[in-house]
Design a protein around this motif. Structure first.
Motif, PDB file in Angstrom:
ATOM      1  N   ILE A  37       0.838  -1.211   0.000  1.00 13.89           N
ATOM      2  CA  ILE A  37       0.000   0.000   0.000  1.00 13.89           C
ATOM      3  C   ILE A  37       0.868   1.255   0.000  1.00 13.89           C
ATOM      4  CG2 ILE A  37      -1.606   1.366   1.401  1.00 13.89           C
ATOM      5  CD1 ILE A  37      -2.926  -1.229   2.248  1.00 13.89           C
ATOM      6  N   LYS A  38       1.985   1.196   0.709  1.00 18.57           N
ATOM      7  CA  LYS A  38       2.884   2.350   0.791  1.00 18.57           C
ATOM      8  C   LYS A  38       3.845   2.445  -0.401  1.00 18.57           C
ATOM      9  CE  LYS A  38       1.401   4.136   4.609  1.00 18.57           C
ATOM     10  NZ  LYS A  38       0.776   5.476   4.608  1.00 18.57           N
ATOM     11  N   GLY A  39       3.731   1.507  -1.347  1.00 20.17           N
ATOM     12  CA  GLY A  39       4.566   1.579  -2.538  1.00 20.17           C
ATOM     13  C   GLY A  39       5.967   1.033  -2.355  1.00 20.17           C
ATOM     14  N   ARG A  40       6.250   0.362  -1.255  1.00 21.23           N
ATOM     15  CA  ARG A  40       7.584  -0.199  -0.984  1.00 21.23           C
ATOM     16  C   ARG A  40       7.611  -1.637  -1.518  1.00 21.23           C
ATOM     17  NH1 ARG A  40       8.070   1.862   5.231  1.00 21.23           N
ATOM     18  NH2 ARG A  40       9.836   0.396   5.284  1.00 21.23           N
ATOM     19  N   ILE A  41       7.578  -1.729  -2.852  1.00 21.64           N
ATOM     20  CA  ILE A  41       7.387  -3.008  -3.525  1.00 21.64           C
ATOM     21  C   ILE A  41       8.559  -3.962  -3.315  1.00 21.64           C
ATOM     22  CG2 ILE A  41       6.978  -4.116  -5.748  1.00 21.64           C
ATOM     23  CD1 ILE A  41       4.643  -2.466  -4.641  1.00 21.64           C
ATOM     24  N   GLU A  42       9.786  -3.461  -3.397  1.00 24.31           N
ATOM     25  CA  GLU A  42      10.950  -4.338  -3.254  1.00 24.31           C
ATOM     26  C   GLU A  42      10.995  -4.958  -1.865  1.00 24.31           C
ATOM     27  OE1 GLU A  42      12.872  -5.365  -5.694  1.00 24.31           O
ATOM     28  OE2 GLU A  42      11.529  -4.192  -6.978  1.00 24.31           O
ATOM     29  N   GLU A  43      10.691  -4.162  -0.847  1.00 24.78           N
ATOM     30  CA  GLU A  43      10.661  -4.701   0.512  1.00 24.78           C
ATOM     31  C   GLU A  43       9.558  -5.749   0.649  1.00 24.78           C
ATOM     32  OE1 GLU A  43      11.049  -1.786   3.815  1.00 24.78           O
ATOM     33  OE2 GLU A  43      11.247  -0.299   2.218  1.00 24.78           O
ATOM     34  N   ALA A  44       8.421  -5.467   0.027  1.00 26.08           N
ATOM     35  CA  ALA A  44       7.304  -6.421   0.080  1.00 26.08           C
ATOM     36  C   ALA A  44       7.686  -7.737  -0.585  1.00 26.08           C
ATOM     37  CB  ALA A  44       6.073  -5.814  -0.606  1.00 26.08           C
ATOM     38  N   LYS A  45       8.388  -7.654  -1.733  1.00 26.75           N
ATOM     39  CA  LYS A  45       8.818  -8.875  -2.420  1.00 26.75           C
ATOM     40  C   LYS A  45       9.748  -9.703  -1.543  1.00 26.75           C
ATOM     41  CE  LYS A  45       8.414  -7.218  -7.202  1.00 26.75           C
ATOM     42  NZ  LYS A  45       9.160  -6.900  -8.442  1.00 26.75           N
ATOM     43  N   LYS A  46      10.657  -9.029  -0.828  1.00 32.43           N
ATOM     44  CA  LYS A  46      11.613  -9.740   0.016  1.00 32.43           C
ATOM     45  C   LYS A  46      10.908 -10.498   1.143  1.00 32.43           C
ATOM     46  CE  LYS A  46      15.619  -6.746  -0.796  1.00 32.43           C
ATOM     47  NZ  LYS A  46      16.589  -5.800  -0.167  1.00 32.43           N
TER      48      LYS A  46
END
Length: 462
Positions: free
Chosen positions: A278-287
């Motif tokens: 939701i916050k746009g922190r896609i790379e962290e979410a993928k990890k």
């Protein structure tokens, strides 16, 4: 269009990763009962009477019984009054013995507790007679802290993340929980209790959010109820702690200091992948998603990961959102009444554990003992019979037990305690059902608002 639920399905809706996460959350809730109910064991009734040592200056050789007989009036049963004394006079001892004292006043020099074995909150701060109301005020202030915490930490977790808010709340709970053991005044004690109540609300709300955001829809009720089982275990531990430690300051430390042992959460507690998206922190979410999948021995297809895109941030919910739509307004009013009824019975029984006539520690042990099967049974009852029927039946039985208790004579403590324990079972199960039911009925964006209402019912119910 790929939804976030597809990623949870891909990594496993309730695999080893989610089970470990629920376990971490559950451990953090283990000491919550101590903060909520522990004060009850620090303010148990102690025989007391006014301090009348003034007469020692006139008759230093008086025995204790002679001193009390000369300076304290007696009640209708022939026992010494606990909250009044004869007014001090400047007569000699012979005149006092010959004529006696008649003018009475409230205790002006404090109280004496003849049978007190260790300092309790009640004896150290003289929470008796006119000051007895401070006990209830202190508990209400704690509940006020719960209300403030739900207002503060729900929206704050949406802004800066679930993980940092949870860790901050844990640290503050440990610091102020232990700090309570060193307070010099009761008003400072109440202020610290308010702070602890505030962060307790944050811990409970974030624990619920983390459990539901990492687990698949079909397993959310199970995750919530498993964490509640740990709360029930904490109730049983509370009985043992309070029985073994009578010094209230040591008991406070024993119930608060273990939180420091959870410092390792800094390294192992994950952030909500949904919040990161939701916050746009896609790379962290993928990890974190890939880590979860690895622990679950699953693999998220690369093409699915590539479809992970920032979600449109929903407009923050407000209290008014609960009443704008007819259906949501109806749900809000019904669940508000449900929460109030739950808390009225649950806290009414829990905070009155010393008032049923039997040993307070055995009663608390029984209360803690029935909480575990009550919460555990909900896992299956809600699956077999649904939420609505179970909620209605449990509320009905809880109210029925309380009504029956009011008609039981005071010389029947065993019957009263059995009924109270049964009521605690049904109230606990109803409480757990309300958590699950509300989490499913209210939209995600206004669940923090619902959390505020949840703590409000706890304040009112106390």
């Amino acid at each position: 269009m790929t939804e976030f639920g597809d990623f949870i399905s891909a990594l496993g809706e309730f695999g080893l990763y989610q089970k470990l996460l629920v376990l971490l959350i559950s451990i953090s809730l283990l000491l919550n009962p101590f903060q909520m109910i522990g004060q009850v064991f620090m303010v148990l009734d102690e025989p007391h009477h006014c301090n009348t040592s003034w007469i020692r200056a006139i008759g230093p050789n008086l025995t204790e019984e002679e001193q009390l007989n000369l300076t304290l009036p007696r009640d209708a049963d022939g026992a010494y009054e606990q909250c009044s004394m004869y007014s001090p006079v400047d007569w000699d001892l012979v005149s006092i013995v010959a004529y006696g004292l008649n003018a009475m006043e409230k205790c002006s020099s404090g109280w004496v507790y003849p049978s007190a074995q260790a300092p309790s909150l009640l004896t150290e701060f003289d929470l008796v007679c006119d000051r007895k109301d401070l006990i209830d005020i202190s508990q209400s202030i704690y509940m006020l802290g719960l209300l403030l915490g739900s207002i503060i930490f729900g929206p704050l977790s949406d802004r800066i993340g679930r993980r940092p808010v949870f860790l901050i709340c844990m640290l503050i709970r440990a610091l102020f929980g232990v700090g309570i053991a060193f307070v010099p005044h009761f008003y400072v004690y109440m202020a610290f209790r308010c702070v602890v109540g505030t962060v307790e609300a944050g811990i409970m709300i974030i624990a619920l959010v983390l459990a539901t955001e990492w687990v698949g829809v079909s397993h959310r009720s199970k995750a919530v109820l498993i964490s509640h089982c740990c709360f029930a275990i904490g109730q049983t531990i509370l009985a043992g702690l309070s029985y073994g430690i009578h010094n209230w300051r040591l008991l406070q430390i024993a119930g608060s200091a273990p939180v420091f042992a959870l410092f390792f959460y800094i390294w192992v507690l994950p952030e909500s992948a949904r919040w990161l998206v939701i916050k746009g922190r896609i790379e962290e979410a993928k990890k974190v998603l890939q880590k979860a999948a690895s622990i679950n021995k699953r693999t998220i297809p690369p093409q699915l990961l590539e479809q992970l895109k920032p979600e449109t941030q929903p407009k923050p919910g407000s209290t008014l959102d609960l009443f704008r739509k007819k259906h949501l307004r109806k749900v809000t009013l019904v669940m508000t009444c449900t929460w109030f009824a739950d808390s009225l019975v649950y806290y009414g029984l829990s905070l009155n554990v010393s008032g049923f006539g039997l040993d307070v520690y055995l009663t608390q042990l029984a209360f803690g003992g029935v909480e575990l099967p009550a919460r555990f049974s909900c896992i299956f009852l809600l699956q077999w019979f649904g939420r609505k029927k179970i909620q209605a039946i449990l509320l009905l039985l809880s109210g029925l037990m309380c009504l029956i208790i009011t008609g039981i004579p005071k010389d029947q403590p065993v019957v009263t305690t059995i009924l109270a324990t049964t009521g605690k079972f049904t109230a606990t199960a109803s409480f757990s059902t309300s958590y699950v039911y509300s989490a499913e009925l209210f939209p995600t964006v206004i669940r923090p608002v619902w959390g505020c209402a949840q703590c409000r019912r706890g304040w009112q119910g106390s």
